[in-house]
Enzyme design. Sequence first.
Site, PDB file in Angstrom:
ATOM      1  N   GLU A 264      -9.311   3.137  16.457  1.00 23.11           N
ATOM      2  CA  GLU A 264      -9.760   4.328  17.262  1.00 23.11           C
ATOM      3  C   GLU A 264     -11.063   3.864  17.666  1.00 23.11           C
ATOM      4  OE1 GLU A 264      -8.414   6.515  18.899  1.00 23.11           O
ATOM      5  OE2 GLU A 264      -6.501   7.124  17.562  1.00 23.11           O
TER       6      GLU A 264
ATOM      7  N   ARG B 252     -12.238   3.043  21.181  1.00 26.84           N
ATOM      8  CA  ARG B 252     -13.214   4.038  21.978  1.00 26.84           C
ATOM      9  C   ARG B 252     -14.401   3.746  22.044  1.00 26.84           C
ATOM     10  NH1 ARG B 252     -10.476   9.933  21.174  1.00 26.84           N
ATOM     11  NH2 ARG B 252      -8.550   9.227  20.231  1.00 26.84           N
TER      12      ARG B 252
ATOM     13  N   ASP C  19       3.089   1.020  20.624  1.00 28.00           N
ATOM     14  CA  ASP C  19       2.695   1.348  22.023  1.00 28.00           C
ATOM     15  C   ASP C  19       1.821   0.026  22.463  1.00 28.00           C
ATOM     16  OD1 ASP C  19       0.634   2.589  20.651  1.00 28.00           O
ATOM     17  OD2 ASP C  19       0.845   4.420  21.785  1.00 28.00           O
TER      18      ASP C  19
ATOM     19  N   GLU D  18      -1.271   9.214  29.552  1.00 29.35           N
ATOM     20  CA  GLU D  18      -0.454   8.196  29.962  1.00 29.35           C
ATOM     21  C   GLU D  18       0.504   8.009  31.180  1.00 29.35           C
ATOM     22  OE1 GLU D  18      -0.634   9.604  27.061  1.00 29.35           O
ATOM     23  OE2 GLU D  18      -1.587   8.120  25.809  1.00 29.35           O
TER      24      GLU D  18
HETATM   25  C1  DMJ Z   1      -5.585   6.941  23.660  1.00 31.25           C
HETATM   26  O1  DMJ Z   1      -6.680   7.031  22.598  1.00 31.25           O
HETATM   27  C2  DMJ Z   1      -5.301   5.468  23.840  1.00 31.25           C
HETATM   28  O2  DMJ Z   1      -4.589   5.548  25.089  1.00 31.25           O
HETATM   29  C3  DMJ Z   1      -4.188   5.106  22.788  1.00 31.25           C
HETATM   30  O3  DMJ Z   1      -3.926   3.996  23.150  1.00 31.25           O
HETATM   31  C4  DMJ Z   1      -3.033   5.941  22.506  1.00 31.25           C
HETATM   32  N1  DMJ Z   1      -3.117   7.451  23.128  1.00 31.25           N
HETATM   33  C5  DMJ Z   1      -4.501   7.836  23.168  1.00 31.25           C
HETATM   34  C6  DMJ Z   1      -4.441   9.075  24.497  1.00 31.25           C
HETATM   35  O4  DMJ Z   1      -3.220   9.606  24.246  1.00 31.25           O
END
Ligand code: DMJ
Length: 642
Positions: free
Chosen positions: A266, A270, A399, A533
């Site tokens: 994260e 971010r 993902d 998404e």
């Molecule tokens: C985000 O922090 C990013 O897209 C991450 O890859 C997974 N999902 C969250 C938002 O849903």
Amino acid sequence: MTTPALLPLSGRRIPALSPGASSFPHHRATLRLSEKFILLLILSAFITLCFGAFFFLPDNSKHKTRTGCGTQTPPPPPPADINVFLSAPPPAYFLSPREEEESLRDKIRADHERALQEAKEKLRKSRAELQAEIQTEKVRVVEELKKKEAGPRPLPPVPMPKVVGVSDGEPPEPAVKEKRDKIREMMKHAWDSYRQYGWGHNELKPLAKKGHTTNIFGNSQMGATIVDALDSLYIMGLHEEFKDGQEWIEQNLDFTGVNAEVSVFEVNIRFIGGLLAAYYLSGQEVFKLKAVQLAEKLLPAFNTPTGIPWAMVNLKSGVGRNWGWASAGSSILAEFGTLHMEFVHLTYLTGNPVYYQKVMHIRKLLAKMDRPNGLYPNYLNPRTGRWGQHHTSVGGLGDSFYEYLLKAWLMSDKTDTEARKTYDDAIEAIERHLIRKSNGGLTFIGEWKNGHLERKMGHLTCFAGGMFALGADGSPDDKAGHYLQLGAEIAHTCHESYDRTVLKLGPEAFKFDSGLEAVAVRQNEKYYILRPEVIETYWYMWRFTHDPKYRQWGWEAAQAIDKYCRVSGGFSGVKDVYSSNPTYDDVQQSFFLAETLKYLYLLFSSDDLLPLDSWVFNTEAHPLPVLHLGNITLPGSQPAQR
Ligand code: DMJ
């Protein structure tokens, strides 16, 4: 905004140092610094006495004795390499044993007398003098620390990659402009509310109108929303807000000594992603410096037997560990597999090969492993290097691993063919085992659990529509058309998951089973937390097809968000998208500003804004420029091969 003397990320500010003031006024369980100092003096005098007594006493090895230091046994002989402990006695090989002993005694006597003299002088000093001395010492230590840890270290100059399309004009069609203006207004409402009620906190509680944080940020105050929102503000032309955010970062975002256990993934997507994007867009050096300082704090997470990083790391101690819930102490595929883009840029910008090497090591290790049915399980044990539970998903836990394989290739100006091949192989296995059509004709991506396909798709999985479209060009056997079509089918399915709800917002997970088609069953899967998404996929599909339905679907979602998630203090998630009277979860997620609103804004902008042949979006929608490396070789890498 004032500049505090020291600004730890935890939000517990160390007060400005004033003479006689304690550094920790609220914790009288501990001693004042001055008290500690005096105790230390007494202790050092005492130790010197003990050490002296050790040598001054007559040879008493034959008698049991009490030395004054509490020992009942004879003292051991001085260590052979006594020079380590005593500064510069004459070299032993010039002296007879007796002279050597004499010399040592003299030295000890002198040390002892000096220590006593210093102690006496200290004790003669007035309280005010002592406090002044302590104060001077504290300021010196603070200055030194600042210089050592927080001080900007100049980074080597590197050619700035070609940065194009960071702003565009107004959309020529009034209807499109109106929609885009509305999205910008939503961004402003989200930002202003956070500015007013949650400033400096990670996120906002828009109903309680106060700051919010979670364990992914180690419950510290690192201003996640500010960092995550910067590039969105920039491209939306909200320059005052951007400046405000930049000022906060300059004055407050300081990772020195922050005792917080954060999620490596994260913080990477971010913070490092957000800071790097802000740097590339604005050219402001401060963002690059902060990104590098933070990245250094993440590096200890890679200190595992295999080099697969821990999920969490303490920014201060560097101690890492994994989530308690992850299969047998495993690290998560989507977490350790979503570092590549940012880390390659870090090496590019700093000339330090370490970042590149860390992520390439992960790639190499994965390449050597067997994959059940060609699939990557979501769990990998960083101690043993073995897969955990055989669970494969293109949604949560898996993902962005797939996303970053494709984007590594794109970001390298398509030179990283190893990444492309790995992506193609992985997607081929996913198509074979996970992608199906429902009875009602909806294409969905299920989850593979120990040889069994669960016919359930997460909101998170909906990003894959955009990924398939993005990867269409360059796919093997010229399957570009196939992948664009697959992207369109996923976009359609995800739109259905929105359309089949009361609020026209998608649930967290939806099923394709027992007559169910794209609807959530369990109560705890009915929430919508402002996730991006589905809108992300609409945007990619729009860019590649210009089919107006994607703008229409995006607009439907924007209106629903504005209608059901907007409150006076910002935007909130809702707990049940099938209820006409939903309750709020009272969180304005930072990714709402970073991703959801950015993708919506881009959907109503021209393709000249952040064109996809020059920019690659990280998984948090932070755009990073394609590195046209040409003849430049990344430190630690092999020369680029076309
Ligand atoms: C985000 O922090 C990013 O897209 C991450 O890859 C997974 N999902 C969250 C938002 O849903």
